[in-house]
Design a protein around this motif. Structure first.
Motif, PDB file in Angstrom:
ATOM      1  N   VAL A   1     -11.074 -13.196  -1.447  1.00  0.00           N
ATOM      2  CA  VAL A   1     -10.892 -12.335  -1.635  1.00  0.00           C
ATOM      3  C   VAL A   1     -11.274 -11.299  -3.061  1.00  0.00           C
ATOM      4  CG1 VAL A   1      -8.876 -12.121   0.675  1.00  0.00           C
ATOM      5  CG2 VAL A   1      -8.156 -11.404  -1.714  1.00  0.00           C
ATOM      6  N   SER A   2     -11.904  -9.864  -2.297  1.00  0.00           N
ATOM      7  CA  SER A   2     -12.158  -9.794  -3.381  1.00  0.00           C
ATOM      8  C   SER A   2     -11.749  -8.153  -2.952  1.00  0.00           C
ATOM      9  CB  SER A   2     -13.948  -8.713  -2.934  1.00  0.00           C
ATOM     10  OG  SER A   2     -14.925  -9.875  -2.867  1.00  0.00           O
ATOM     11  N   ALA A   3     -10.665  -7.983  -2.265  1.00  0.00           N
ATOM     12  CA  ALA A   3      -9.935  -6.521  -2.393  1.00  0.00           C
ATOM     13  C   ALA A   3      -8.775  -7.284  -2.015  1.00  0.00           C
ATOM     14  CB  ALA A   3     -10.764  -5.354  -2.034  1.00  0.00           C
ATOM     15  N   ILE A   4      -7.374  -5.998  -2.090  1.00  0.00           N
ATOM     16  CA  ILE A   4      -6.276  -5.990  -0.960  1.00  0.00           C
ATOM     17  C   ILE A   4      -5.390  -5.101  -0.712  1.00  0.00           C
ATOM     18  CG2 ILE A   4      -5.158  -5.924  -3.606  1.00  0.00           C
ATOM     19  CD1 ILE A   4      -2.742  -7.789  -2.085  1.00  0.00           C
ATOM     20  N   LEU A   5      -5.448  -4.434   0.271  1.00  0.00           N
ATOM     21  CA  LEU A   5      -5.868  -3.156   1.156  1.00  0.00           C
ATOM     22  C   LEU A   5      -4.179  -3.597   0.941  1.00  0.00           C
ATOM     23  CD1 LEU A   5      -7.916  -3.415   1.673  1.00  0.00           C
ATOM     24  CD2 LEU A   5      -7.997  -2.626   3.998  1.00  0.00           C
ATOM     25  N   VAL A   6      -3.300  -2.996   0.659  1.00  0.00           N
ATOM     26  CA  VAL A   6      -2.296  -2.967   0.113  1.00  0.00           C
ATOM     27  C   VAL A   6      -1.055  -1.455   0.630  1.00  0.00           C
ATOM     28  CG1 VAL A   6       0.385  -2.839  -0.735  1.00  0.00           C
ATOM     29  CG2 VAL A   6      -1.789  -4.236  -1.738  1.00  0.00           C
ATOM     30  N   GLN A   7       0.136  -1.365   1.818  1.00  0.00           N
ATOM     31  CA  GLN A   7       0.370   0.376   2.280  1.00  0.00           C
ATOM     32  C   GLN A   7       0.461   0.805   0.637  1.00  0.00           C
ATOM     33  OE1 GLN A   7       4.231   1.603   1.523  1.00  0.00           O
ATOM     34  NE2 GLN A   7       3.266   2.456   3.284  1.00  0.00           N
ATOM     35  N   LYS A   8       0.730   2.349   0.212  1.00  0.00           N
ATOM     36  CA  LYS A   8       0.580   3.153  -0.247  1.00  0.00           C
ATOM     37  C   LYS A   8       2.377   2.904  -0.511  1.00  0.00           C
ATOM     38  CE  LYS A   8       2.285   7.341   2.439  1.00  0.00           C
ATOM     39  NZ  LYS A   8       3.797   7.152   2.154  1.00  0.00           N
ATOM     40  N   ASP A   9       2.732   2.428  -0.528  1.00  0.00           N
ATOM     41  CA  ASP A   9       4.355   3.167  -1.527  1.00  0.00           C
ATOM     42  C   ASP A   9       4.594   1.810  -2.554  1.00  0.00           C
ATOM     43  OD1 ASP A   9       5.072   5.308  -0.174  1.00  0.00           O
ATOM     44  OD2 ASP A   9       5.940   4.463   1.488  1.00  0.00           O
ATOM     45  N   PHE A  10       4.467   0.714  -2.385  1.00  0.00           N
ATOM     46  CA  PHE A  10       3.605  -0.156  -3.279  1.00  0.00           C
ATOM     47  C   PHE A  10       2.560  -0.266  -4.477  1.00  0.00           C
ATOM     48  CE2 PHE A  10       5.962  -1.419   1.095  1.00  0.00           C
ATOM     49  CZ  PHE A  10       7.135  -1.428   0.548  1.00  0.00           C
ATOM     50  N   ILE A  11       2.418   0.482  -4.703  1.00  0.00           N
ATOM     51  CA  ILE A  11       1.425   0.612  -5.378  1.00  0.00           C
ATOM     52  C   ILE A  11       1.749   1.518  -6.441  1.00  0.00           C
ATOM     53  CG2 ILE A  11      -1.427   0.994  -6.595  1.00  0.00           C
ATOM     54  CD1 ILE A  11      -1.753   0.700  -2.698  1.00  0.00           C
ATOM     55  N   SER A  12       1.228   1.361  -8.107  1.00  0.00           N
ATOM     56  CA  SER A  12       2.030   1.325  -9.363  1.00  0.00           C
ATOM     57  C   SER A  12       0.920   1.559 -10.088  1.00  0.00           C
ATOM     58  CB  SER A  12       2.791   1.013  -9.511  1.00  0.00           C
ATOM     59  OG  SER A  12       2.660  -0.025  -9.762  1.00  0.00           O
ATOM     60  N   LEU A  13       0.614   2.052 -11.314  1.00  0.00           N
ATOM     61  CA  LEU A  13      -0.845   1.744 -12.403  1.00  0.00           C
ATOM     62  C   LEU A  13      -0.096  -0.035 -13.107  1.00  0.00           C
ATOM     63  CD1 LEU A  13      -0.238   4.622 -14.606  1.00  0.00           C
ATOM     64  CD2 LEU A  13      -2.523   4.211 -13.342  1.00  0.00           C
ATOM     65  N   ASP A  14       0.943   0.030 -12.798  1.00  0.00           N
ATOM     66  CA  ASP A  14       1.148  -1.639 -13.150  1.00  0.00           C
ATOM     67  C   ASP A  14      -0.284  -2.618 -12.098  1.00  0.00           C
ATOM     68  OD1 ASP A  14       2.062  -1.574 -15.744  1.00  0.00           O
ATOM     69  OD2 ASP A  14       3.918  -1.125 -14.966  1.00  0.00           O
ATOM     70  N   TYR A  15       0.869  -2.132 -11.284  1.00  0.00           N
ATOM     71  CA  TYR A  15       0.112  -3.319  -9.856  1.00  0.00           C
ATOM     72  C   TYR A  15      -1.140  -3.350 -10.067  1.00  0.00           C
ATOM     73  CZ  TYR A  15       0.399  -5.050  -4.976  1.00  0.00           C
ATOM     74  OH  TYR A  15       0.223  -6.065  -4.022  1.00  0.00           O
ATOM     75  N   VAL A  16      -1.971  -1.847  -9.845  1.00  0.00           N
ATOM     76  CA  VAL A  16      -3.514  -1.971 -10.011  1.00  0.00           C
ATOM     77  C   VAL A  16      -3.642  -2.559 -11.642  1.00  0.00           C
ATOM     78  CG1 VAL A  16      -5.365  -0.539 -10.457  1.00  0.00           C
ATOM     79  CG2 VAL A  16      -3.695   0.068  -9.269  1.00  0.00           C
ATOM     80  N   GLN A  17      -3.221  -3.287 -12.493  1.00  0.00           N
ATOM     81  CA  GLN A  17      -3.739  -3.416 -13.167  1.00  0.00           C
ATOM     82  C   GLN A  17      -3.639  -5.159 -13.107  1.00  0.00           C
ATOM     83  OE1 GLN A  17      -5.049  -2.220 -16.015  1.00  0.00           O
ATOM     84  NE2 GLN A  17      -5.867  -4.723 -16.831  1.00  0.00           N
ATOM     85  N   TYR A  18      -2.902  -5.692 -12.375  1.00  0.00           N
ATOM     86  CA  TYR A  18      -2.351  -6.978 -11.824  1.00  0.00           C
ATOM     87  C   TYR A  18      -3.231  -7.120 -11.685  1.00  0.00           C
ATOM     88  CZ  TYR A  18      -0.276 -10.829 -10.021  1.00  0.00           C
ATOM     89  OH  TYR A  18       0.183 -12.395  -9.302  1.00  0.00           O
ATOM     90  N   TRP A  19      -4.096  -7.096 -10.269  1.00  0.00           N
ATOM     91  CA  TRP A  19      -5.125  -7.034  -9.857  1.00  0.00           C
ATOM     92  C   TRP A  19      -6.224  -7.088 -10.098  1.00  0.00           C
ATOM     93  CZ3 TRP A  19      -4.427 -10.244  -6.163  1.00  0.00           C
ATOM     94  CH2 TRP A  19      -3.145 -10.096  -5.089  1.00  0.00           C
ATOM     95  N   ALA A  20      -6.673  -5.977 -10.990  1.00  0.00           N
ATOM     96  CA  ALA A  20      -7.656  -5.914 -11.938  1.00  0.00           C
ATOM     97  C   ALA A  20      -7.699  -7.241 -12.770  1.00  0.00           C
ATOM     98  CB  ALA A  20      -7.981  -4.582 -12.783  1.00  0.00           C
ATOM     99  N   GLU A  21      -7.438  -7.613 -13.562  1.00  0.00           N
ATOM    100  CA  GLU A  21      -6.973  -8.662 -14.763  1.00  0.00           C
ATOM    101  C   GLU A  21      -7.360  -9.906 -13.495  1.00  0.00           C
ATOM    102  OE1 GLU A  21      -3.164  -8.768 -15.682  1.00  0.00           O
ATOM    103  OE2 GLU A  21      -3.528  -7.620 -17.014  1.00  0.00           O
ATOM    104  N   ARG A  22      -7.617  -9.686 -11.857  1.00  0.00           N
ATOM    105  CA  ARG A  22      -8.065 -11.378 -10.914  1.00  0.00           C
ATOM    106  C   ARG A  22      -9.155 -10.768 -10.960  1.00  0.00           C
ATOM    107  NH1 ARG A  22      -2.968 -10.620 -12.831  1.00  0.00           N
ATOM    108  NH2 ARG A  22      -2.000 -12.208 -12.963  1.00  0.00           N
TER     109      ARG A  22
END
Length: 331
Positions: free
Chosen positions: A271-292
């Motif tokens: 996949v190229s993206a993950i669509l996640v329920q808004k309450d579980f997203i943080s800067l660290d979470y975005v960075q985790y996926w950006a590294e991948r």
């Protein structure tokens, strides 16, 4: 992209789980090796990053992050209708999320629910109605702005696609089930309208849907949808089961599913993206996926405060029910 160290950690964890389950080092080793070989042989590589970028990071009119109208913007217009698509474009959305369903005569149409009861003046399962019957219904009948939009027809998939292309909107095709049928229909749509390869994404909660789509057409941009605790709790947070034991078991399955999404399923499907329920997203979470190499999109972001957070802090796209005002989420 995924780091080599990640794979070592993931398969070490799998090995330990197998050890606990089998109590056999040999059995655990063989099962872990089998899983690794399966991943290597059957996983799909993601589409090229520049293609994914054109789809997931289109230039917003305001210069900000991409904003996707949920079901076409279900607060601002009757959901999954031509009016919603036009209204979303008029209000500045970069894209629309649309729900795929099938009639009794197997025509792909837009409908979120299994039945037409909530959104139209009709009744019954979509799958039991012929297209001609569906077209007689008013898809604006139960909307809060029904007087403004008057009578709206349930659109076919092709009608909606043509309207989105006309308005240069990115399309998020939300597929609930029927992976074989959905993949075949969408593949035909991509062949008929090649512009979709650079202006749409196929997304689903079900990994089997995404895997089948990549298998049918590996050039399509895809995304997994995820909400932690989805198996054990409804969208509003209430428990799905009244039984303590059932709720506990569903919670365990939720933990395993969450781990699989973050460590195996995304890579297996490419996949190229993950669509996640808004309450579980943080800067660290975005960075985790950006590294991948995976883009994060939040849903459903419905207040000005939340939108500002996504726009200026997280700097990632989001899906919303309204581009005009604060509103409650539509589950």
């Amino acid at each position: 992209m995924l780091q080599i160290g990640d794979e070592v950690v993931y398969f070490s964890a799998v090995f330990l789980l197998m050890m606990l389950g089998t109590r056999s080092p040999t059995g655990a080793s063989l099962l872990t090796a089998f899983l690794y070989v399966f991943m290597v042989m059957f996983r799909f590589p993601p589409v090229p990053a520049d293609q994914a970028g054109r789809v997931l990071r289109p230039r917003a009119p305001s210069g900000g992050v991409p904003v996707v109208a949920h079901r076409g913007g279900s607060h601002d217009a009757p959901e999954n209708t031509m009016a919603a698509i036009r209204e979303a474009s008029r209000n500045g959305a970069t894209g629309v999320e649309l729900d795929l369903s099938f009639t009794a005569d197997e025509v792909p149409v837009l409908m979120h629910d299994e039945t037409v009861d909530r959104t139209t003046n009709g009744s019954g399962p979509v799958s039991k109605l012929q297209l001609v019957q569906l077209k007689r219904l008013d898809a604006a009948a139960r909307h809060r702005l029904k007087d403004k939009f008057s009578i709206e027809k349930v659109p076919t998939l092709q009608e909606a696609v043509e309207e989105c292309i006309r308005h240069q909107l990115t399309i998020f095709f939300d597929v609930k089930d029927q992976p074989d049928k959905a993949a075949a229909v969408l593949h035909e749509m991509y062949k008929k309208f090649p512009v979709l390869y650079n202006s749409s994404v196929v997304c689903s909660f079900e990994p089997k849907v995404i895997y089948k789509m990549r298998q049918t057409d590996p050039n399509v941009v895809t995304a997994l949808i995820h909400r932690p605790w989805r198996l054990s709790r409804f969208g509003d947070g209430t428990a799905r089961s009244l039984s303590t034991s059932s709720q506990l078991w569903l919670g365990v399955l939720d933990v395993l599913l969450d781990w699989a999404h973050h460590h195996i399923l995304w890579k297996l499907c490419g996949v190229s993206a993950i669509l996640v329920q808004k309450d579980f997203i943080s800067l660290d979470y975005v960075q985790y996926w950006a590294e991948r190499g995976v883009e994060v999109v939040g849903w459903t972001v419905n207040t000005a405060v939340e939108k500002d957070y996504y726009q200026n802090m997280l700097k990632v796209g989001y899906i919303t029910d309204s581009l005009l005002e604060d509103c409650d989420p539509h589950y």
